[in-house]
Design a protein around this motif. Structure first.
Motif, PDB file in Angstrom:
ATOM      1  N   UNK A 100       0.811  -1.221   0.000  1.00 38.86           N
ATOM      2  CA  UNK A 100       0.000   0.000   0.000  1.00 38.86           C
ATOM      3  C   UNK A 100       0.843   1.270   0.000  1.00 38.86           C
ATOM      4  N   UNK A 101       2.063   1.201  -0.518  1.00 35.94           N
ATOM      5  CA  UNK A 101       2.979   2.344  -0.408  1.00 35.94           C
ATOM      6  C   UNK A 101       2.424   3.622  -1.044  1.00 35.94           C
ATOM      7  N   UNK A 102       1.561   3.483  -2.037  1.00 35.73           N
ATOM      8  CA  UNK A 102       1.053   4.680  -2.726  1.00 35.73           C
ATOM      9  C   UNK A 102      -0.097   5.356  -1.985  1.00 35.73           C
ATOM     10  N   UNK A 103      -0.703   4.666  -1.030  1.00 35.17           N
ATOM     11  CA  UNK A 103      -1.897   5.209  -0.372  1.00 35.17           C
ATOM     12  C   UNK A 103      -1.806   5.274   1.153  1.00 35.17           C
ATOM     13  N   UNK A 104      -0.943   4.448   1.750  1.00 37.36           N
ATOM     14  CA  UNK A 104      -1.027   4.236   3.197  1.00 37.36           C
ATOM     15  C   UNK A 104      -0.749   5.495   4.018  1.00 37.36           C
ATOM     16  N   UNK A 105       0.101   6.382   3.548  1.00 34.21           N
ATOM     17  CA  UNK A 105       0.411   7.590   4.316  1.00 34.21           C
ATOM     18  C   UNK A 105      -0.822   8.488   4.434  1.00 34.21           C
ATOM     19  N   UNK A 106      -1.535   8.667   3.324  1.00 35.43           N
ATOM     20  CA  UNK A 106      -2.753   9.476   3.344  1.00 35.43           C
ATOM     21  C   UNK A 106      -3.834   8.840   4.208  1.00 35.43           C
TER      22      UNK A 106
END
Length: 303
Positions: A13-19
Motif C-alpha cells: 500500500x505504499x502509494x496510499x497508506x500515508x494518506x
C-alpha cells in the motif's frame, strides 16, 4: 475518556497508506473527546509500506504469511483492540476528519453505528457514488433485527452497511471474519446485526477509492462470495425460513447478472431460473439468448 480502536489492513500500500493513516490520526477530538488506538496489520507486503508506517510512528503487526485477503488481519486486530468501540479501514479509504466524533455522538443508542460514504474511481478521479439522505434527521434508528432482515433478504434498501463505515461496540468483537477465502464480510455483518439495533449517521463520512477493475467482476471472488453468502443465509433458515428463501433467490439473481456481464450465458440462465421471477430477471433471462450487448451498453446490470 472512551477509546476508539481503528483496525487498518494493508498489503503493498505504499502509494496510499500515508494518506490513509493521516486521515485517521488527524481526527477532530483526539485526546480531548476520545482516545485513539490505531492497529495496522500487514499481510506480508513486499513494497515500502513497512518503512512508511515506521516513519509515521505506527507500530506494525504482521501476519505470519500472506493470507490473500484482509480478514485474517481484521481478526488479529480485534484480538489486539483495547477500545470500547472498533472501526475498520481498508488501505485505500480516506476518512473525513470528523468521522469518529460524529459517530460517537450516538454510541449510547446502539452497538452498531454506520454512516454514508462516497465512492471515488481512481482511474478517472471521478465520484461514481455518493450516499444521499432525504431525511433532515442527523441519524436513522433501526430497531432490533430490522437491518438484519434487510441484509438476510439481500434487500437493496435499508441501512448502508459497508464495512468501512462501521463502528461497533467491543462486545461484538467475539464474532470473527471468515478466513477460508479471507476477503468476504457478508456473513460477519449478518451475524453482528442479528438481534441488535443499529444507527446510521445521515452523512457521508469517508471516501472509498476503487478501481473499475476491482474484485466485483473477478471470477474467483464472485464464486467465493456466492458460496459464503449462500451458507450464511442458509444458517438462519430454521429461524427465518421465508426470509432466507427470499435472500437465496436474490443471491442467485445477483450471481446470474455477474455471469450475464461476463458473457457466460449458460450459467447466467441457470442462476436466473433459481432467482426470484421479477420482471427484470425475466427480461434478463430472455436476452441471454439475444440482445445482451444492447442491454449491457445502455443499462447498469448490477444496478
Amino acid at each position: 475518556m472512551v477509546t476508539v480502536s481503528v483496525i487498518v489492513t494493508v498489503y503493498n500500500s505504499e502509494s496510499t497508506v500515508k494518506k490513509v493513516i493521516s486521515s485517521i490520526k488527524n481526527q477532530i477530538g483526539v485526546g480531548i473527546n476520545f482516545k485513539l488506538e490505531i492497529i495496522v496489520i500487514d499481510d506480508c507486503s513486499t513494497d515500502k509500506s513497512f518503512s512508511i508506517l515506521k516513519d509515521m510512528g505506527i507500530i506494525l503487526h504482521k501476519n505470519k504469511s500472506n493470507s490473500g485477503g484482509p480478514n485474517k488481519g481484521r481478526n488479529l486486530g480485534m484480538k489486539l483492540a483495547k477500545g470500547e468501540f472498533i472501526c475498520f479501514c481498508d488501505h485505500d479509504d480516506l476518512w473525513n476528519n470528523d468521522k469518529i466524533i460524529k459517530m460517537l455522538e450516538f454510541r449510547n443508542l446502539a452497538p452498531i453505528i454506520s454512516s454514508g460514504y462516497i465512492v471515488n474511481d481512481l482511474q478517472s478521479s471521478r465520484v461514481i457514488k455518493r450516499v444521499k439522505y432525504s431525511s433532515k434527521s442527523k441519524y436513522l434508528k433501526y430497531e432490533k433485527n430490522i437491518s438484519f432482515f434487510s441484509k438476510l433478504t439481500k434487500s437493496n434498501s435499508g441501512q448502508n452497511l459497508y464495512l468501512g463505515s462501521l463502528m461497533i461496540h467491543k462486545d461484538l468483537k467475539k464474532i470473527k471474519f471468515e478466513e477460508h477465502f479471507g476477503m468476504v464480510d457478508y456473513d460477519w455483518i449478518l451475524k453482528i446485526l442479528h438481534k441488535n439495533s443499529s444507527i446510521e449517521v445521515c452523512e457521508s463520512l469517508y471516501t472509498r477509492n476503487v478501481k473499475k477493475d476491482n474484485l466485483s467482476l473477478e471470477r474467483n471472488y464472485r464464486k467465493n462470495d456466492f458460496e459464503i453468502t449462500h451458507k450464511a443465509i442458509k444458517s438462519f433458515s430454521q429461524l427465518y425460513p421465508k426470509k432466507s428463501i427470499t435472500g437465496i433467490k436474490k443471491l442467485h439473481g445477483s450471481y446470474a447478472r455477474y455471469f450475464y456481464l461476463v458473457d457466460d450465458m449458460v450459467k447466467a440462465r441457470t442462476h436466473f431460473l433459481n432467482s426470484d421471477f421479477s420482471l427484470k430477471n425475466i427480461l434478463y433471462f430472455i436476452t441471454t439468448f439475444a440482445g445482451s450487448k444492447f442491454v449491457k451498453k445502455y443499462f447498469n446490470v448490477f444496478g
